[in-house]
Design a protein around this motif. Structure first.
Motif, PDB file in Angstrom:
ATOM      1  N   ASP A  39       0.865  -1.184   0.000  1.00  0.00           N
ATOM      2  CA  ASP A  39       0.000   0.000   0.000  1.00  0.00           C
ATOM      3  C   ASP A  39       0.899   1.232   0.000  1.00  0.00           C
ATOM      4  OD1 ASP A  39      -1.832   1.992   0.349  1.00  0.00           O
ATOM      5  OD2 ASP A  39      -2.708   1.199   2.205  1.00  0.00           O
ATOM      6  N   LYS A  40       0.806   2.016  -1.070  1.00  0.00           N
ATOM      7  CA  LYS A  40       1.653   3.211  -1.186  1.00  0.00           C
ATOM      8  C   LYS A  40       1.194   4.309  -0.227  1.00  0.00           C
ATOM      9  CE  LYS A  40       1.023   3.506  -5.723  1.00  0.00           C
ATOM     10  NZ  LYS A  40       1.091   4.107  -7.057  1.00  0.00           N
ATOM     11  N   GLY A  41       0.019   4.080   0.395  1.00  0.00           N
ATOM     12  CA  GLY A  41      -0.490   5.083   1.338  1.00  0.00           C
ATOM     13  C   GLY A  41      -1.233   6.175   0.609  1.00  0.00           C
ATOM     14  N   ALA A  47      -6.873   2.952   0.381  1.00  0.00           N
ATOM     15  CA  ALA A  47      -5.566   2.364   0.114  1.00  0.00           C
ATOM     16  C   ALA A  47      -5.153   2.722  -1.314  1.00  0.00           C
ATOM     17  CB  ALA A  47      -5.663   0.850   0.276  1.00  0.00           C
ATOM     18  N   ASP A  48      -3.856   2.792  -1.556  1.00  0.00           N
ATOM     19  CA  ASP A  48      -3.339   3.042  -2.900  1.00  0.00           C
ATOM     20  C   ASP A  48      -2.373   1.899  -3.206  1.00  0.00           C
ATOM     21  OD1 ASP A  48      -2.701   4.147  -5.292  1.00  0.00           O
ATOM     22  OD2 ASP A  48      -1.747   5.956  -4.492  1.00  0.00           O
ATOM     23  N   LEU A  49      -2.915   0.838  -3.782  1.00  0.00           N
ATOM     24  CA  LEU A  49      -2.163  -0.406  -3.910  1.00  0.00           C
ATOM     25  C   LEU A  49      -1.198  -0.411  -5.092  1.00  0.00           C
ATOM     26  CD1 LEU A  49      -5.050  -2.942  -3.100  1.00  0.00           C
ATOM     27  CD2 LEU A  49      -3.438  -1.834  -1.530  1.00  0.00           C
ATOM     28  N   GLN A  50      -0.157  -1.203  -4.916  1.00  0.00           N
ATOM     29  CA  GLN A  50       0.829  -1.399  -5.985  1.00  0.00           C
ATOM     30  C   GLN A  50       1.238  -2.872  -5.971  1.00  0.00           C
ATOM     31  OE1 GLN A  50       5.073  -0.606  -5.373  1.00  0.00           O
ATOM     32  NE2 GLN A  50       4.863   1.081  -6.803  1.00  0.00           N
ATOM     33  N   GLY A  77       6.113   8.722 -14.469  1.00  0.00           N
ATOM     34  CA  GLY A  77       5.408   7.454 -14.323  1.00  0.00           C
ATOM     35  C   GLY A  77       4.771   7.329 -12.958  1.00  0.00           C
ATOM     36  N   GLU A  78       3.757   6.479 -12.888  1.00  0.00           N
ATOM     37  CA  GLU A  78       3.076   6.307 -11.601  1.00  0.00           C
ATOM     38  C   GLU A  78       3.976   5.620 -10.573  1.00  0.00           C
ATOM     39  OE1 GLU A  78      -0.613   4.079 -11.566  1.00  0.00           O
ATOM     40  OE2 GLU A  78      -0.809   4.369  -9.404  1.00  0.00           O
ATOM     41  N   GLU A  79       4.748   4.637 -11.024  1.00  0.00           N
ATOM     42  CA  GLU A  79       5.516   3.833 -10.061  1.00  0.00           C
ATOM     43  C   GLU A  79       7.010   4.129 -10.169  1.00  0.00           C
ATOM     44  OE1 GLU A  79       3.261   2.671  -8.405  1.00  0.00           O
ATOM     45  OE2 GLU A  79       1.629   2.095  -9.740  1.00  0.00           O
ATOM     46  N   GLU A  80       7.777   3.516  -9.269  1.00  0.00           N
ATOM     47  CA  GLU A  80       9.238   3.608  -9.379  1.00  0.00           C
ATOM     48  C   GLU A  80       9.736   2.394 -10.162  1.00  0.00           C
ATOM     49  OE1 GLU A  80       9.181   3.975  -5.251  1.00  0.00           O
ATOM     50  OE2 GLU A  80       8.095   5.756  -5.914  1.00  0.00           O
ATOM     51  N   GLY A 124      -5.885  -0.035 -13.239  1.00  0.00           N
ATOM     52  CA  GLY A 124      -6.843  -1.048 -12.797  1.00  0.00           C
ATOM     53  C   GLY A 124      -6.239  -1.946 -11.717  1.00  0.00           C
ATOM     54  N   THR A 125      -5.279  -1.408 -10.980  1.00  0.00           N
ATOM     55  CA  THR A 125      -4.574  -2.204  -9.959  1.00  0.00           C
ATOM     56  C   THR A 125      -5.514  -2.765  -8.895  1.00  0.00           C
ATOM     57  OG1 THR A 125      -2.574  -0.911 -10.277  1.00  0.00           O
ATOM     58  CG2 THR A 125      -2.753  -2.102  -8.198  1.00  0.00           C
ATOM     59  N   VAL A 126      -6.404  -1.917  -8.377  1.00  0.00           N
ATOM     60  CA  VAL A 126      -7.293  -2.378  -7.293  1.00  0.00           C
ATOM     61  C   VAL A 126      -8.117  -3.575  -7.755  1.00  0.00           C
ATOM     62  CG1 VAL A 126      -9.139  -1.703  -5.715  1.00  0.00           C
ATOM     63  CG2 VAL A 126      -7.480  -0.033  -6.449  1.00  0.00           C
TER      64      VAL A 126
END
Ligand SMILES: Nc1ncnc2c1ncn2[C@@H]1O[C@H](COP(=O)(O)O)[C@@H](O)[C@H]1OP(=O)(O)O
Ligand SMILES: [Mg+2]
Ligand SMILES: [Mg+2]
Ligand SMILES: [Mg+2]
Length: 323
Positions: A39-41, A47-50, A77-80, A124-126
């Motif tokens: 959860d990226k918080g 929740a902000d899931l990854q 980008g959204e992620e690292e 569409g991660t969730v």
């Protein structure tokens, strides 16, 4: 052929291939089963899931773009890029290159320094993180989004859907301003008898429901369909839905950049729920704080804007103090 093509066509031709490679990375990880969810918080309550698929797809896209275009291009980008994958894609989609001559004059010689590439490696991660069973209907909501902005506005975009009706490579829709939207050769019949509106499945709020109620009363939302992902909802518009309405915050620039280019290429529109255009410059606020309204070419965007109550628009500020 790629040497004769302009920077923008090379960038889109490469992005199509890279999005498909990222789709392959996602499929391998989902098949493996261990999503290593964190959860990226998010903003407190939500929740902000990854997942590992988000991270590895981000790595694939960023490293591939750098391998083809060098390290100087701007990618947000959204992620690292913390998860390694050996899958680096350096190919070009020949269909995009073959349409190089259609590129509008004003986009032929754009300076790469004025370009920002917005990457959502997995939209569409969730949906996939929370699904007890990864059915075809759940997997279809996953997309890879690569949006290309020039001087703050989207000029091209790619939406890749890795899981589509059992096709090995899914399907990929791409667009360039003035050239058009391609890749929907297998569009289902439009259903214009009744207006289907798509909205969030997992980020619902009272404001989202109030906007949908108001649209329903005006005959602009006969049926509401709740599905995940910004990219997937835009695909649903290309397949016949009238609009995508999200009168809430949480959706980010990497969710909408590719979507906006793709929908514009079909004659549709994307703004916030007050009708403001979104800014995609480097350094801009990442959140689409004013919500999202996307309409198909066959409905009137202004009708939808007019029917969303002012109180809902005023409750969603255009800017927030801090990202
Ligand atoms: N509250 C939120 N927090 C994080 N991401 C959000 C939120 N609301 C929307 N999003 C992003 O916007 C996309 C569309 O939203 P929705 O499915 O709710 O309509 C989501 O798939 C998610 O992208 P992602 O899956 O890439 O994190
Ligand atoms: Mg997203
Ligand atoms: Mg994402
Ligand atoms: Mg996310």
């Amino acid at each position: 052929m790629w040497m004769r093509s302009c920077f923008l066509h090379r960038l889109v031709a490469s992005s199509v291939k890279i999005s498909e490679a990222a789709g392959g990375v996602i499929k391998d990880i989902l098949c493996d089963g261990d999503l290593k969810i964190i959860d990226k918080g998010g903003s407190g309550k939500t929740a902000d899931l990854q997942t590992e698929a988000d991270r590895a797809a981000q790595y694939c896209i960023v490293k591939s773009l750098h391998a083809v275009f060098g390290d100087k291009i701007t990618i947000i980008g959204e992620e690292e890029t913390t998860s390694f994958t050996p899958r680096i894609e350096k190919g070009f989609c020949s269909k995009v290159l073959s349409l190089n001559d259609k590129c509008p004059e004003n986009l032929r010689d754009i300076n790469p320094e004025d370009v920002v590439i917005w990457v959502d490696p997995l939209d569409g991660t969730v949906e996939i993180a929370n699904a007890a069973k990864k059915s075809a209907a759940v997997l279809a909501q996953v997309t890879v989004l690569i949006g290309i902005a020039y001087r703050g506005r989207p000029i091209a975009g790619v939406i890749h859907q890795p899981y589509y009706e059992g096709r090995e490579n899914g399907r990929t829709v791409w667009a360039i301003n003035g050239v058009g939207t391609y890749g929907m050769d297998y569009v289902k019949e439009d259903n214009k008898e009744q207006k289907i509106v798509v909205t969030t499945r997992s980020h619902g709020t009272s404001s989202v429901d109030a906007a949908l109620d108001a649209l329903n009363k005006k005959g602009l939302a006969d049926t509401v369909v709740r599905v995940g992902g910004a990219g997937y909802k835009v695909m649903r518009i290309l397949e016949g839905a009238a609009a995508y309405v999200f009168a809430s915050q949480g959706c980010k620039k990497w969710d909408t950049a590719a979507c906006e280019a793709v929908i514009e290429g079909t004659g549709g529109r994307l703004t916030d729920i007050s009708g403001r255009l979104l800014n995609y410059e480097k350094g801009v606020q990442l959140n689409n704080t004013g919500g999202v309204l996307v309409t198909a070419c066959w409905v009137d965007h202004q009708d939808y804007l007019n029917s969303i109550p002012d109180a809902l628009k005023e409750a969603l500020p255009e800017f927030q103090a801090k990202n």
